[in-house]
Write an enzyme that holds these catalytic residues in place. Structure first.
Site, mmCIF file in Angstrom:
data_model
loop_
_atom_site.group_PDB
_atom_site.id
_atom_site.type_symbol
_atom_site.label_atom_id
_atom_site.label_comp_id
_atom_site.label_asym_id
_atom_site.label_seq_id
_atom_site.Cartn_x
_atom_site.Cartn_y
_atom_site.Cartn_z
ATOM 1 N N ASN A 169 0.631 -1.322 -0.434
ATOM 2 C CA ASN A 169 0.205 0.259 -0.323
ATOM 3 C C ASN A 169 0.756 1.097 0.229
ATOM 4 O O ASN A 169 0.703 2.046 -1.123
ATOM 5 C CB ASN A 169 -1.141 0.301 1.257
ATOM 6 C CG ASN A 169 -2.278 -0.579 1.381
ATOM 7 O OD1 ASN A 169 -3.141 -0.434 0.316
ATOM 8 N ND2 ASN A 169 -2.155 -2.087 1.482
ATOM 9 N N ARG B 231 0.827 -2.166 15.208
ATOM 10 C CA ARG B 231 0.904 -2.198 16.817
ATOM 11 C C ARG B 231 -0.876 -1.181 16.790
ATOM 12 O O ARG B 231 -0.967 -0.376 15.249
ATOM 13 C CB ARG B 231 1.778 -1.774 16.473
ATOM 14 C CG ARG B 231 3.083 -1.963 16.422
ATOM 15 C CD ARG B 231 3.791 -2.500 17.725
ATOM 16 N NE ARG B 231 3.695 -2.350 18.449
ATOM 17 C CZ ARG B 231 4.231 -2.431 19.748
ATOM 18 N NH1 ARG B 231 4.221 -3.707 19.742
ATOM 19 N NH2 ARG B 231 4.330 -2.034 20.961
ATOM 20 N N LEU C 90 -3.035 1.714 18.315
ATOM 21 C CA LEU C 90 -2.128 2.734 18.894
ATOM 22 C C LEU C 90 -2.734 3.304 20.143
ATOM 23 O O LEU C 90 -4.538 3.197 20.110
ATOM 24 C CB LEU C 90 -2.554 3.938 17.654
ATOM 25 C CG LEU C 90 -2.244 3.297 16.408
ATOM 26 C CD1 LEU C 90 -1.961 5.203 15.342
ATOM 27 C CD2 LEU C 90 -0.438 3.656 16.198
ATOM 28 N N ASN D 272 -5.935 4.529 8.262
ATOM 29 C CA ASN D 272 -6.252 2.942 8.083
ATOM 30 C C ASN D 272 -6.886 2.925 6.948
ATOM 31 O O ASN D 272 -7.556 2.863 6.357
ATOM 32 C CB ASN D 272 -6.128 2.639 9.330
ATOM 33 C CG ASN D 272 -5.833 0.541 9.970
ATOM 34 O OD1 ASN D 272 -4.576 0.452 9.355
ATOM 35 N ND2 ASN D 272 -6.817 0.197 10.261
ATOM 36 N N HIS E 136 -7.978 -1.520 6.076
ATOM 37 C CA HIS E 136 -8.772 -2.128 6.562
ATOM 38 C C HIS E 136 -8.598 -3.168 5.378
ATOM 39 O O HIS E 136 -9.719 -3.095 4.733
ATOM 40 C CB HIS E 136 -9.619 -2.147 7.689
ATOM 41 C CG HIS E 136 -9.569 -3.671 8.140
ATOM 42 N ND1 HIS E 136 -9.481 -4.129 9.109
ATOM 43 C CD2 HIS E 136 -10.836 -4.149 8.353
ATOM 44 C CE1 HIS E 136 -9.538 -4.906 9.355
ATOM 45 N NE2 HIS E 136 -11.274 -5.545 9.027
ATOM 46 N N GLU F 64 -7.423 -1.719 -2.704
ATOM 47 C CA GLU F 64 -6.681 -1.630 -1.786
ATOM 48 C C GLU F 64 -5.900 -0.175 -2.049
ATOM 49 O O GLU F 64 -5.883 1.026 -1.603
ATOM 50 C CB GLU F 64 -6.187 -2.479 -0.643
ATOM 51 C CG GLU F 64 -6.877 -3.196 -0.011
ATOM 52 C CD GLU F 64 -6.054 -3.850 1.409
ATOM 53 O OE1 GLU F 64 -4.750 -3.231 2.203
ATOM 54 O OE2 GLU F 64 -6.280 -4.781 1.514
HETATM 55 C C1 GRF Z 1 -3.596 -4.615 3.525
HETATM 56 O O1 GRF Z 1 -4.533 -5.709 3.761
HETATM 57 C C2 GRF Z 1 -3.845 -3.913 4.820
HETATM 58 O O2 GRF Z 1 -5.104 -4.082 4.760
HETATM 59 C C3 GRF Z 1 -4.092 -4.427 6.363
HETATM 60 O O3 GRF Z 1 -2.221 -4.405 6.408
HETATM 61 C C4 GRF Z 1 -2.277 -5.004 4.719
HETATM 62 C C5 GRF Z 1 -1.304 -4.376 4.612
HETATM 63 O O4 GRF Z 1 -0.601 -4.847 3.115
HETATM 64 N N1 GRF Z 1 -4.231 -3.206 7.156
HETATM 65 P P1 GRF Z 1 1.305 -4.141 2.547
HETATM 66 O O5 GRF Z 1 2.182 -4.372 3.828
HETATM 67 O O6 GRF Z 1 0.468 -2.876 2.562
HETATM 68 O O7 GRF Z 1 1.020 -5.129 1.546
#
Ligand code: GRF
Length: 198
Positions: A13, A90, A92, A106, A108, A173
Site C-alpha cells: 500500500n 501495532r 495506537l 488506516n 482494512h 486497496e
Molecule cells: C493490507 O491487507 C491492509 O489492509 C492491512 O494490512 C495489509 C498490509 O499490506 N491493514 P501491505 O503491507 O500494504 O502490502
C-alpha cells in the site's frame, strides 16, 4: 499534503501511494516512513527510494508508551498533515490518537463495520458473504471503527479461500488508498460522516 507512513511488513500500500505521487496523480509528499520491524520489506523499499526511513523496533523499548513516544517524536519532526497506517501491526494508544485527531488513516481488508480485527478476509469467507472489499477510515480510539473515507468492493467467489480473496481485495486497496488521500485534500468530519468539499 505531507504524509507520514507507518508500516510493519510488505508495504504494497505504501508503494501504491508512492507511485501515485511519482506519476503526479496524487499531490503529496512522503515525509517519513517508520517501521516497527527492522526486517520489513516496505522499509527496505523506502530506503531504496531514498525516502527518510526509520526503524523504531518495539522490542527494544521498555514499554508501549516509550515506543510510541519515539514514534511520535519522529513523526512530529516530519510535521505531517496525515499519518498513514499501511499495514502497521501495532495498536495506537488513546494518547497517540488524541495527538492527531482525524488525521490518522488506516486501511482494512473488509467492508467495515463487518469483520474488524485480524484475519478479516478469512472472517469474510467463513461468514458466507457474497461481497467484501476494503475500507479506508480514520483511526479513533476503537479498533477499525473510525469514520469511513472510502470503500471499494469485490465479489466473493464460491471457491475462494482467505488467500485468493485477500489477493483480490489487495488490488482494490491500492486504488482505495490513493482515492482516499486525494479526497482528503479537503474534508470535514460530521459525526461519523466524512464529507468532502469536491
Ligand atoms: C493490507 O491487507 C491492509 O489492509 C492491512 O494490512 C495489509 C498490509 O499490506 N491493514 P501491505 O503491507 O500494504 O502490502
Amino acid at each position: 499534503m505531507r504524509l507520514a507512513i507507518l508500516l510493519s511488513g510488505r508495504g504494497s500500500n505504501f508503494v501504491a501511494i508512492y507511485e501515485a505521487v511519482a506519476r503526479g496523480e496524487l499531490t503529496a509528499e512522503i515525509v517519513c516512513v517508520i517501521s516497527n520491524r527492522p526486517d520489513a520489506p516496505g522499509l527496505e523499499r523506502a530506503r531504496k527510494l531514498g525516502l527518510p526511513a526509520h526503524v523504531v523496533d518495539h522490542r527494544t523499548f521498555a514499554s508501549r508508551a516509550d515506543h510510541e513516544a519515539e514514534v511520535l517524536r519522529i513523526v512530529g519532526q516530519a510535521n505531517p498533515d496525515l499519518i498513514v497506517l499501511a499495514g502497521y501491526m501495532r495498536l495506537l494508544s488513546t494518547e497517540f490518537v488524541a495527538a492527531y485527531p482525524m488525521r490518522i488513516v488506516n486501511i482494512h481488508p473488509s467492508l467495515l463495520p463487518s469483520f474488524p480485527g485480524v484475519d478479516a478476509q478469512a472472517q469474510a469467507v467463513a461468514s458466507g458473504v457474497k461481497v467484501s472489499g476494503c475500507t479506508v477510515h480514520f483511526v479513533d480510539e476503537n479498533l477499525d471503527a473510525g469514520p469511513i473515507i472510502v470503500q471499494r468492493t469485490v465479489p466473493v467467489h464460491d471457491d475462494d479461500d482467505a488467500s485468493t480473496l485477500a489477493a483480490r481485495i489487495l488490488e482494490e486497496e491500492h486504488l482505495a488508498y490513493v482515492e482516499a488521500l486525494k479526497k482528503l485534500a479537503s474534508y470535514r468530519v460530521d459525526g461519523r460522516r466524512v464529507i468532502f468539499d469536491s
